[in-house]
Design a protein around this motif. Structure first.
Motif, mmCIF file in Angstrom:
data_model
loop_
_atom_site.group_PDB
_atom_site.id
_atom_site.type_symbol
_atom_site.label_atom_id
_atom_site.label_comp_id
_atom_site.label_asym_id
_atom_site.label_seq_id
_atom_site.Cartn_x
_atom_site.Cartn_y
_atom_site.Cartn_z
ATOM 1 N N ALA A 2 0.813 -1.223 0.000
ATOM 2 C CA ALA A 2 0.000 0.000 0.000
ATOM 3 C C ALA A 2 0.841 1.264 0.000
ATOM 4 C CB ALA A 2 -0.942 0.007 1.205
ATOM 5 N N ALA A 3 2.089 1.150 0.388
ATOM 6 C CA ALA A 3 2.948 2.340 0.465
ATOM 7 C C ALA A 3 3.647 2.627 -0.860
ATOM 8 C CB ALA A 3 3.992 2.163 1.562
ATOM 9 N N PHE A 4 3.590 1.672 -1.807
ATOM 10 C CA PHE A 4 4.407 1.821 -3.008
ATOM 11 C C PHE A 4 3.988 3.023 -3.870
ATOM 12 C CE2 PHE A 4 5.195 0.782 -7.530
ATOM 13 C CZ PHE A 4 6.576 0.913 -7.514
ATOM 14 N N ILE A 5 2.720 3.048 -4.260
ATOM 15 C CA ILE A 5 2.278 4.148 -5.133
ATOM 16 C C ILE A 5 2.393 5.500 -4.428
ATOM 17 C CG2 ILE A 5 0.270 5.123 -6.352
ATOM 18 C CD1 ILE A 5 -0.298 2.348 -7.413
ATOM 19 N N PRO A 6 1.968 5.618 -3.173
ATOM 20 C CA PRO A 6 2.168 6.911 -2.493
ATOM 21 C C PRO A 6 3.626 7.365 -2.485
ATOM 22 C CG PRO A 6 0.600 5.592 -1.257
ATOM 23 C CD PRO A 6 1.128 4.712 -2.368
ATOM 24 N N SER A 7 4.560 6.433 -2.289
ATOM 25 C CA SER A 7 5.966 6.870 -2.246
ATOM 26 C C SER A 7 6.429 7.296 -3.641
ATOM 27 C CB SER A 7 6.864 5.783 -1.653
ATOM 28 O OG SER A 7 6.973 4.701 -2.561
ATOM 29 N N LEU A 8 5.934 6.603 -4.663
ATOM 30 C CA LEU A 8 6.247 6.987 -6.043
ATOM 31 C C LEU A 8 5.684 8.381 -6.340
ATOM 32 C CD1 LEU A 8 7.124 6.367 -8.988
ATOM 33 C CD2 LEU A 8 4.999 5.072 -9.268
ATOM 34 N N GLU A 62 4.883 10.734 -4.259
ATOM 35 C CA GLU A 62 5.551 11.739 -3.447
ATOM 36 C C GLU A 62 6.895 12.144 -4.062
ATOM 37 O OE1 GLU A 62 7.273 11.977 1.027
ATOM 38 O OE2 GLU A 62 5.546 10.658 0.702
ATOM 39 N N TRP A 63 7.634 11.135 -4.536
ATOM 40 C CA TRP A 63 8.954 11.428 -5.107
ATOM 41 C C TRP A 63 8.835 12.220 -6.419
ATOM 42 C CZ3 TRP A 63 11.539 9.662 -9.620
ATOM 43 C CH2 TRP A 63 12.883 10.080 -9.691
ATOM 44 N N VAL A 64 7.912 11.793 -7.267
ATOM 45 C CA VAL A 64 7.757 12.499 -8.553
ATOM 46 C C VAL A 64 7.374 13.961 -8.310
ATOM 47 C CG1 VAL A 64 6.377 12.668 -10.668
ATOM 48 C CG2 VAL A 64 7.222 10.434 -9.913
ATOM 49 N N VAL A 65 6.404 14.186 -7.439
ATOM 50 C CA VAL A 65 5.963 15.559 -7.191
ATOM 51 C C VAL A 65 7.084 16.383 -6.561
ATOM 52 C CG1 VAL A 65 4.359 16.983 -5.848
ATOM 53 C CG2 VAL A 65 3.510 14.993 -7.094
ATOM 54 N N LYS A 66 7.850 15.751 -5.705
ATOM 55 C CA LYS A 66 8.977 16.448 -5.086
ATOM 56 C C LYS A 66 9.967 16.920 -6.169
ATOM 57 C CE LYS A 66 12.657 15.402 -1.716
ATOM 58 N NZ LYS A 66 12.438 16.256 -0.535
ATOM 59 N N MET A 67 10.222 16.069 -7.138
ATOM 60 C CA MET A 67 11.128 16.459 -8.228
ATOM 61 C C MET A 67 10.525 17.594 -9.060
ATOM 62 S SD MET A 67 13.793 14.638 -7.754
ATOM 63 C CE MET A 67 13.408 14.657 -6.012
ATOM 64 N N VAL A 68 9.233 17.472 -9.368
ATOM 65 C CA VAL A 68 8.542 18.509 -10.153
ATOM 66 C C VAL A 68 8.677 19.867 -9.461
ATOM 67 C CG1 VAL A 68 6.274 19.364 -10.898
ATOM 68 C CG2 VAL A 68 6.872 16.953 -11.223
ATOM 69 N N VAL A 69 8.325 19.889 -8.182
ATOM 70 C CA VAL A 69 8.218 21.168 -7.482
ATOM 71 C C VAL A 69 9.595 21.671 -7.033
ATOM 72 C CG1 VAL A 69 7.210 22.367 -5.505
ATOM 73 C CG2 VAL A 69 5.874 20.628 -6.719
ATOM 74 N N GLU A 70 10.374 20.783 -6.434
ATOM 75 C CA GLU A 70 11.620 21.253 -5.835
ATOM 76 C C GLU A 70 12.765 21.351 -6.828
ATOM 77 O OE1 GLU A 70 12.501 19.081 -2.247
ATOM 78 O OE2 GLU A 70 10.561 19.575 -1.351
ATOM 79 N N GLN A 71 12.859 20.411 -7.747
ATOM 80 C CA GLN A 71 13.971 20.441 -8.699
ATOM 81 C C GLN A 71 13.664 21.282 -9.933
ATOM 82 O OE1 GLN A 71 17.076 18.563 -8.391
ATOM 83 N NE2 GLN A 71 16.357 18.507 -6.282
#
Lengths: 492, 492
Positions: free
Chosen positions: A426-432, A434-443
């Motif tokens: 259940a944690a797999f898609i949320p972690s995916l 979260e990481w993608v959005v973090k790259m979009v916004v922060e990087q």
């Protein structure tokens, strides 16, 4: 939040009539209405509605909002229910009511006594519509008159939802988003009296204080319910041509965009990007699509460019097909031409492919979809970064993106094999996610919601990436306008 | 309102440095700075400034606003001071400070350490600028690169003021107003800490909550001071042509507009109306203008239409002159052609005439000017109504209007002979203004401020024609954002 009582339902029936209220059972155990279509949305899980209330006009909406405010009942505004972020359906508590736009089809005529479905003002190039009118119905009304509401989408939402999400679409580059094409709104606030605010003058230039409509556009209905609108319409194009362009490399994509903008001006009405994976998924899912590439070999990345004009071709002038050929030849002349290949063909075929991508990727595996945007120059850089980094972080996840290169919008879709054992975690898609959005916004200084606005599915990103001070101000503005609950989105 | 003390001025100098503060005398009786240019605006009376504070960037602006908030000192934001509604100058109390944008010329670079005047992002087709940059300087920067900020005006304002008034101009029809071309702003609030809000991502698609910039665009700085902005820029046209069209009658004007829109699509970049009286005033005042009409006979009403394109004419294609000829011939073919006469000529000459109207009418007598707007179809009807009614209500007042027929904007200018004895009656002009605005708003559902926003000179109309509930909400929003005083405009 209060659970509605049978007395509450009776009071709502007093306002909207029997046909304006739907209940799971009629309160007397006599069966009831099918609420499932109102409880389920396109992409995200199903909730449970206490009732569905369907006012027929602004006045009824006002009385419904005032009543529910007084009783502390949460209403979830629901327009076409075609949104993709889980904003239009009730939660699972069974305590929320759905405020459906199904019957918000009429608008008050200029003489205030006649109510009409769509009022067309050709001289002003505008229409006045109820928020429940469907995009397809509006365009069916406009087409014989030679006009169109220029927001081009795969889905068929109702106008109220388009305003609540500030929909963009595939011709944003030329016509802008819903915001740019909204001349006025009528809004009902969730307060003690269900305040109706009328900003329906339909003027194109008017700077007499706060331009209120912008607070209600793109805010998912949380600040007030738009019940009517005045919309800009444009002449329906009479000529169009399209081409599929294969850029020489990634950096060439933006060069091509700038070249096309300069050489075609506003004849350029679309500049869309499609990845090979997305195209392949479309061909797999829609076998009737013709493969336009020689030998069927799908290039890594393809651009769909469209030119169009509102007049019929005159004998004395070049056709748009000829213009497209001339322009591509000019671009090709350059030794370092950004173009590897180009195919001019039937626009309908090319758009059929473009519009099939969305359905295609849905069937290519478990879809994890992102509606993100960037400064135009960063979009392709983000793609490269992801092509490199994603396999290391999340192996065996396919990127099958497509999007609106001309305005920086990217439908960044990831596809995971349906039998992938990670899907049991259940944690797999949320972690995916979260990481993608973090790259979009922060990087890449991008947005986590380009044109789908905010709902349950991206509330967490709003919470993380909105500065505290901004959230604080938003909560205060919410409190000024609509202290009552309209949906589950929290701006504060 | 508090009168600033010598200690206050010292505190401000601590923030902005000696060159950032101007005083009538230096506090020690040693003479002082010339404040008159900051106390006087183009059209409305002169005030008296306690001081002029000129911060160099957002951070300094923030400290100035926090300090003045704490001390209860009113600041009047002043950009290019070319506004026409009396919003940018202090009152006559001598207690208000002017917050000048003169030195707000820089913007924070992407690396946060370098400050630059204008940052150009060609791929995004955007610029990042300080609010104090002049329109002419921005365009001088952009022109060699082949781009332009497409707001076409007679005046030369600074960017901050253009945002505060949401300037429109003569090419709105094609490019929209400042709002439509503003991708982001940095704002400083008049609160305890001088909150800086950064909405400078420069994204074209971003729907992640309230789109805050719209609260600060067009609200005259009263809700916060915009210190930097990201602006959309467009390709500079490489071809243009213009014609003067004489409509057959009044109703023909809108028919011509619709015909031109259909037949020229977005090549149509201006559709401006000029009355004979305004043209005559321009010829009287600017003798170097060439009279393009046969025999010098000025028609009652003339339209200036412009076609333009961003690419240089190719051998293979029609020129815009030819397109204009073809289009006019098509329109003329109709038995009931809305066109009486047409003159194709040098665009520079025609625009010289158009841009001289404003100066011309200023010298034709005592000018009473209105910047009003209508649904496009109502503009000419309002003119007819006025031509009939005005002489009855207010004899011997000449109408010398011109305006932006393509977007419903009308510069409705009235001219009264300078020796008219009624000018000695202080109540005469106010009663004239009140009646005209009443007709605009009540009879023709128009706006009393199309593109000049709100200032002292039209505050009374805001007060009269804004519904009480809307004023109440505006006051609350003002209180949420900037509880401190920024200028004299009252939204509540």
């Amino acid at each position: 939040m209060t659970s509605p009582t049978p007395q509450d339902l009776d009071a709502l029936i007093d306002i909207v009539g029997e046909k304006g209220l739907m209940q799971a059972d009629h309160g007397d155990g006599s069966g009831g209405d099918d609420l499932v279509p109102y409880e389920t949305c396109v992409r995200y899980g199903a909730g449970k509605a206490a009732f569905v209330v369907r006012p027929a006009n602004s006045q009824e909406t006002s009385r419904v909002l005032a009543y529910c405010y007084g009783r502390g009942i949460t209403l979830v505004p629901q327009s076409g229910n075609s949104g993709l972020v889980g904003a239009s359906t009730p939660d699972s508590s069974g305590m929320q009511g759905v405020l459906s736009f199904d019957r918000l089809l009429e608008t008050q005529g200029a003489d205030a006594s006649s109510h009409k479905q769509i009022i067309f003002d050709e001289e002003n190039r505008s229409v006045t519509v109820g928020a429940g009118v469907r995009l397809s119905d509006l365009n069916a009304f406009l087409e014989p008159k030679g006009y169109v509401f220029p927001i081009d989408l795969g889905a068929d939402p109702r106008i109220g939802g388009m305003i609540a999400t500030n929909t963009g679409g595939a011709r944003f580059l030329r016509y802008g988003d819903v915001r740019q094409n909204t001349l006025g709104v009528k809004v009902v606030l969730a307060d003690e009296t269900g305040t109706e605010l009328d900003f329906m003058s339909g003027l194109r230039k008017d700077n007499t204080g706060i331009d209120w409509k912008h607070l209600f556009i793109g805010t998912t209905g949380v600040l007030g319910v738009v019940t009517e609108a005045v919309l800009n319409v444009v002449r329906l194009p009479q000529q169009s041509t399209a081409a599929l362009l294969v850029p020489r490399d990634e950096a060439a994509v933006l060069k091509l965009l700038l070249e096309m903008e300069e050489r075609c001006d506003s004849n350029l009405t679309a500049f869309e990007g499609m990845s090979a994976e997305a195209i392949r998924a479309a061909f797999d899912h829609v076998p009737s699509l013709r493969n336009p590439f020689p030998g069927g070999d799908i290039p890594d990345y393809v651009l769909l460019v469209e030119l169009s004009r509102t007049w019929a071709k005159r004998d004395s002038e070049q056709s748009l097909d000829e213009l497209m050929e001339v322009v591509l030849a000019e671009i090709w002349e350059d030794e370092e031409a950004p173009l590897e290949n180009a195919f001019i063909g039937r626009p309908e075929e090319m758009w059929a492919l473009r519009h099939a991508l969305s359905e295609g990727v849905k069937h290519a595996g478990k879809l994890v979809a992102f509606d993100v945007s960037f400064r135009r120059g960063d979009l392709m850089k983000f793609r490269s970064f992801m092509a490199q980094e994603l396999p290391e972080k999340f192996p065996n996840v396919r990127i099958c993106d497509f999007g609106h290169v001309g305005d920086g919008g990217l439908h960044f879709n990831l596809s995971i094999p349906q039998d992938d054992p990670r899907l049991n975690d259940a944690a797999f898609i949320p972690s995916l996610r979260e990481w993608v959005v973090k790259m979009v916004v922060e990087q890449y200084n991008g947005s986590f919601s380009a044109e789908h606005a905010i709902g349950r599915s991206n509330q967490e990103f709003y919470d993380s990436y909105t500065p505290n001070k901004v959230k604080e101000l938003a909560a205060q503005i919410k409190d000024v306008l609509s202290p009552g609950d309209l949906g589950d989105v929290k701006l504060g």
